[in-house]
Design an enzyme around this catalytic site. Sequence first.
Site, PDB file in Angstrom:
ATOM      1  N   SER A   1       0.800  -1.224   0.000  1.00  8.20           N
ATOM      2  CA  SER A   1       0.000   0.000   0.000  1.00  8.20           C
ATOM      3  C   SER A   1       0.830   1.270   0.000  1.00  8.20           C
ATOM      4  CB  SER A   1      -0.941  -0.010   1.207  1.00  8.20           C
ATOM      5  OG  SER A   1      -0.204  -0.103   2.414  1.00  8.20           O
TER       6      SER A   1
ATOM      7  N   HIS B   1      -5.231  -3.140  -2.754  1.00  4.18           N
ATOM      8  CA  HIS B   1      -4.829  -2.270  -3.864  1.00  4.18           C
ATOM      9  C   HIS B   1      -4.633  -3.037  -5.166  1.00  4.18           C
ATOM     10  CE1 HIS B   1      -4.288   1.222  -1.252  1.00  4.18           C
ATOM     11  NE2 HIS B   1      -3.822   0.359  -0.367  1.00  4.18           N
TER      12      HIS B   1
ATOM     13  N   LYS C   1     -11.467   0.683  -2.165  1.00  4.51           N
ATOM     14  CA  LYS C   1     -10.455   1.319  -3.021  1.00  4.51           C
ATOM     15  C   LYS C   1     -10.972   1.323  -4.458  1.00  4.51           C
ATOM     16  CE  LYS C   1      -7.445   1.175   0.683  1.00  4.51           C
ATOM     17  NZ  LYS C   1      -6.815   0.340   1.680  1.00  4.51           N
TER      18      LYS C   1
HETATM   19  C1  LIG Z   1      -6.817   0.194   3.092  1.00  5.09           C
HETATM   20  C2  LIG Z   1      -6.267  -1.125   3.397  1.00  5.09           C
HETATM   21  C3  LIG Z   1      -6.933  -2.000   4.253  1.00  5.09           C
HETATM   22  C4  LIG Z   1      -8.138  -1.579   5.049  1.00  5.09           C
HETATM   23  O1  LIG Z   1      -9.298  -1.608   4.278  1.00  5.09           O
HETATM   24  P1  LIG Z   1     -10.527  -0.695   4.744  1.00  5.09           P
HETATM   25  O2  LIG Z   1     -11.668  -1.275   3.976  1.00  5.09           O
HETATM   26  O3  LIG Z   1     -10.182   0.695   4.360  1.00  5.09           O
HETATM   27  O4  LIG Z   1     -10.671  -0.887   6.208  1.00  5.09           O
HETATM   28  C5  LIG Z   1      -6.436  -3.266   4.415  1.00  5.09           C
HETATM   29  N1  LIG Z   1      -5.308  -3.645   3.795  1.00  5.09           N
HETATM   30  C6  LIG Z   1      -4.623  -2.839   2.986  1.00  5.09           C
HETATM   31  C7  LIG Z   1      -3.392  -3.339   2.316  1.00  5.09           C
HETATM   32  C8  LIG Z   1      -5.077  -1.544   2.762  1.00  5.09           C
HETATM   33  O5  LIG Z   1      -4.381  -0.732   1.989  1.00  5.09           O
END
Ligand SMILES: *Cc1c(COP(=O)(O)O)cnc(C)c1O
Length: 385
Positions: A182, A210, A239
């Site tokens: 991320s 991602h 995302k």
């Molecule tokens: C953003 C993210 C999460 C968390 O997901 P949310 O739905 O925003 O709680 C988990 N793992 C990774 C790698 C992320 O980038």
Amino acid sequence: MDSLEAFAGGKLAALDARSLKRTLAPTGRLDGVRVERGGRTLISFSCNDYLGLSHHPAVKAAAAEALARWGSGSGASRLITGDNPLIEDLEKRLARLKGAEAACVFGSGYLANTGIIPTLTGEGDLILIDELAHACLWAGSRLSPAETVMFRHNDLAHLSQLLSEKRGGCRRVLVLTDGVFSMDGDLAPVADMAALCATHDAWLMTDDAHGVGVVGGGRGSSFVTDGPKPPLQMGTLSKAIGGYGGYLCASKAVIDLIKTRARTVVYSTGLPPASAAAAIAALDVIEGDAAFCAEPIRKARLFTDALGLPPAQSPIVPVMFGSALAALAAQRNLETLGFLAVAIRPPTVAEGTARLRFTFSALHDDADVLRLAGAVADVRARKAA
Ligand SMILES: *Cc1c(COP(=O)(O)O)cnc(C)c1O
């Protein structure tokens, strides 16, 4: 209460002295790329809405229809009355996209990881985790009594060594990694890691937050190369899918166990129906248009090519500034030019690796990407001078 005030005030002052205090900045996202902040409109290179689906007409219409029909909330835990039929439809769609038997939807990605990991591991088990794995994979690991050992970032030899040394001494092993990292934007060697884990009877879980929608033709990091797939593919709806919620795709038995025992399913309210409807409509777009899903990486490569950086492997491109202060100054500099790129500081990233983390959307104009690259080159030159 004086000790409480002193505690909070003292902590904040210490963080502020290191440029590590954080403040919220109310930001209205006007569309896939433009945001309103502090009375100005900026072009954002910090959103994870890689395909602009949060503002896609079909996605918004699906959410509005579900909202009108089913209301704003799901009303209870899924196991009580909060399991709106749209959630099951969404789970079927996610399982199909990932080539898995079944799926379980959670309230968020963070809730998914903090529910899954302690359900699958316990006393006498081992968790092996990439050192750069997302904070919520670490948080889930801390909720498990299993021993947690980290392996060097993307280092299959180190993982293999740990498996050889430790596999015999524990009942079960869970291996955790981001599919697309991320804060660095690089990819895990998912197929090779899945093969390695299988030879040691270790269970691999990839966090594809991602990856889905933007790599592997939109199917995520398990589909970037041919080869064995991880038995546990976790991800988020927040995302590229453009909404809110999290999920795990796995075999039917694993999913049935998660739905029975994961505490963040059992003791947390089901996803709002409108969020499920939005995600289904977003998956329609993702499954129907692989070329569109390739656009965020194409934009990211325009940027890395223009700056002479290694070609982007995902829509995430970090540009390092080292100190938190320098990264914040760079952020402010770009903001004066109309670009929003938020500085990422410790503890989100390691000490001395504060950075601007740029994310690219299918909806960015090529011209804006190139203008941004020019501005970043200037900022870096100024820092070096
Ligand atoms: C953003 C993210 C999460 C968390 O997901 P949310 O739905 O925003 O709680 C988990 N793992 C990774 C790698 C992320 O980038």
